[in-house]
Design a protein around this motif. Structure first.
Motif, mmCIF file in Angstrom:
data_model
loop_
_atom_site.group_PDB
_atom_site.id
_atom_site.type_symbol
_atom_site.label_atom_id
_atom_site.label_comp_id
_atom_site.label_asym_id
_atom_site.label_seq_id
_atom_site.Cartn_x
_atom_site.Cartn_y
_atom_site.Cartn_z
ATOM 1 N N GLY A 292 19.433 -49.778 -18.936
ATOM 2 C CA GLY A 292 19.440 -49.529 -20.364
ATOM 3 C C GLY A 292 18.529 -50.452 -21.136
ATOM 4 O O GLY A 292 18.407 -50.349 -22.359
ATOM 5 N N GLN A 293 17.845 -51.371 -20.433
ATOM 6 C CA GLN A 293 16.944 -52.311 -21.101
ATOM 7 C C GLN A 293 15.573 -51.709 -21.388
ATOM 8 O O GLN A 293 14.774 -52.301 -22.114
ATOM 9 N N TYR A 294 15.278 -50.561 -20.788
ATOM 10 C CA TYR A 294 13.951 -49.976 -20.938
ATOM 11 C C TYR A 294 14.063 -48.452 -20.965
ATOM 12 O O TYR A 294 15.048 -47.875 -20.517
ATOM 13 N N ASN A 295 13.029 -47.810 -21.500
ATOM 14 C CA ASN A 295 12.985 -46.348 -21.471
ATOM 15 C C ASN A 295 11.661 -45.829 -20.911
ATOM 16 O O ASN A 295 11.348 -44.650 -21.037
ATOM 17 N N GLY B 173 7.307 -51.303 -25.629
ATOM 18 C CA GLY B 173 8.645 -51.825 -25.349
ATOM 19 C C GLY B 173 8.772 -52.330 -23.925
ATOM 20 O O GLY B 173 7.799 -52.552 -23.225
ATOM 21 N N LYS B 174 10.000 -52.505 -23.488
ATOM 22 C CA LYS B 174 10.263 -52.946 -22.119
ATOM 23 C C LYS B 174 10.099 -51.770 -21.155
ATOM 24 O O LYS B 174 10.235 -50.604 -21.544
ATOM 25 N N LEU B 175 9.816 -52.101 -19.897
ATOM 26 C CA LEU B 175 9.598 -51.058 -18.906
ATOM 27 C C LEU B 175 9.997 -51.533 -17.523
ATOM 28 O O LEU B 175 10.221 -52.729 -17.288
ATOM 29 N N ALA B 176 10.086 -50.556 -16.597
ATOM 30 C CA ALA B 176 10.270 -50.837 -15.183
ATOM 31 C C ALA B 176 8.973 -50.477 -14.467
ATOM 32 O O ALA B 176 8.244 -49.577 -14.885
ATOM 33 N N VAL B 177 8.684 -51.190 -13.376
ATOM 34 C CA VAL B 177 7.517 -50.909 -12.541
ATOM 35 C C VAL B 177 8.013 -50.529 -11.155
ATOM 36 O O VAL B 177 8.900 -51.191 -10.597
ATOM 37 N N ILE B 178 7.455 -49.458 -10.617
ATOM 38 C CA ILE B 178 7.886 -48.969 -9.317
ATOM 39 C C ILE B 178 6.656 -48.552 -8.517
ATOM 40 O O ILE B 178 5.618 -48.211 -9.094
ATOM 41 N N GLN C 200 8.172 -58.164 -20.793
ATOM 42 C CA GLN C 200 8.172 -56.713 -20.925
ATOM 43 C C GLN C 200 8.786 -56.022 -19.713
ATOM 44 O O GLN C 200 9.461 -55.011 -19.855
ATOM 45 N N VAL C 201 8.515 -56.565 -18.517
ATOM 46 C CA VAL C 201 8.936 -55.898 -17.287
ATOM 47 C C VAL C 201 10.376 -56.298 -16.954
ATOM 48 O O VAL C 201 10.639 -57.399 -16.471
ATOM 49 N N ALA C 202 11.303 -55.377 -17.207
ATOM 50 C CA ALA C 202 12.728 -55.663 -17.030
ATOM 51 C C ALA C 202 13.181 -55.467 -15.590
ATOM 52 O O ALA C 202 14.166 -56.068 -15.155
#
Length: 268
Positions: free
Chosen positions: A31-34, A98-103, A124-126
């Motif tokens: 929920g920290q990033y979209n 905003g914040k994001l995930a990296v995969i 930024q990277v959550a």
């Protein structure tokens, strides 16, 4: 139509859909990033699950023009969220407000650079879920006291919870790499700022591990003279024995030593 794996780009395309789905499902969805950014999607085996099973705004970045054109045809709806470029050169602040995930199934030849890029954008990277060479994955998650524990271990664990999730055999890639692979997850911890001079912290960690066979008293002589170091027991250990918290304490010691030297030199 398919994409040919290119050796100079370190490409090994994952072919096992079960593993691809397992990697995507390893995202915590905290929920920290979209926003989710996939690095090196190749022909989209991870992308298929990202776009199908998550509600996030998904971006794909690939430096390989052939992959980019393949994905552009496969996912025309992505439009400007499909990027033909170098992940290491991306302007995160401009592209991702905003914040994001990296995969990703990360190219092994630049995996450390990818992790340092992520560290540089840690605010930024959550979250990160990624495939790495097994040795690199183990190094990231390793705890103090082993030969695998090193610079990358300390820097990542200072700002992220690092979890080794599972090992992946070479046979599920095309072409198969000559090494085993592994998937790890990084979850941003609550540390906004270390309790020390962070620039000096990086210098101390690097100096300690660049001469890891020496005690820190000797390894840190390039940062502060041995005569000014004092007798703290941390200095008699090797870098691989220190936790993140120990390195923070050591950095504060070095800072005090540096300040005392400056103070003494300014006396009339």
């Amino acid at each position: 139509m398919s994409v040919k794996a290119k050796k100079h780009l370190g490409q090994h395309f994952l072919t096992d859909k079960n593993i691809a789905e397992k990697i995507v499902k390893s995202l915590h969805h905290t929920g920290q990033y979209n926003t989710v950014l996939e690095v090196g999607p190749g022909m989209g085996i991870l992308s298929d699950f990202l776009l199908k099973e998550t509600a996030y705004e998904t971006y794909l970045v690939d430096v390989d023009t052939e992959s980019y054109l393949f994905l552009k045809n496969k996912y025309p709806h992505l439009e400007d969220r499909l990027i033909n470029g170098d992940f290491l050169a991306l302007n995160f602040e401009k592209l991702f407000p905003g914040k994001l995930a990296v995969i990703g199934n990360f190219p092994y030849n630049i995996s450390s650079q990818i992790l340092f890029k992520i560290l540089g954008h840690r605010d930024q990277v959550a979250e990160v879920v990624g495939m790495f060479q097994k040795e690199v994955a183990e190094r990231c998650a390793e705890k103090p006291g082993s030969k695998e524990y090193g610079i990358l271990s300390v820097f990542l664990q200072a700002y992220y919870k690092v979890e080794y999730l599972f090992t992946v055999k070479a046979g599920v890639f095309n072409p198969p790499p000559k090494v085993l692979s592994a998937v790890i997850r990084l979850t941003r911890n609550e540390t906004n700022m270390l309790d020390c001079d962070e620039k000096l912290f990086w210098q101390v960690v690097k100096a300690g591990f660049n001469q890891r066979r020496k005690t820190l008293r000797n390894a840190l002589s390039a940062v502060i003279s041995k005569e000014q170091m004092g007798d703290d027991p941390l200095l008699d250990l090797r870098a691989e024995r220190l936790s993140v918290e120990d390195f923070v304490r050591l950095t504060n010691l070095v800072k005090r030593y540096q300040l005392s030297v400056t103070s003494d030199s300014n006396r009339p």
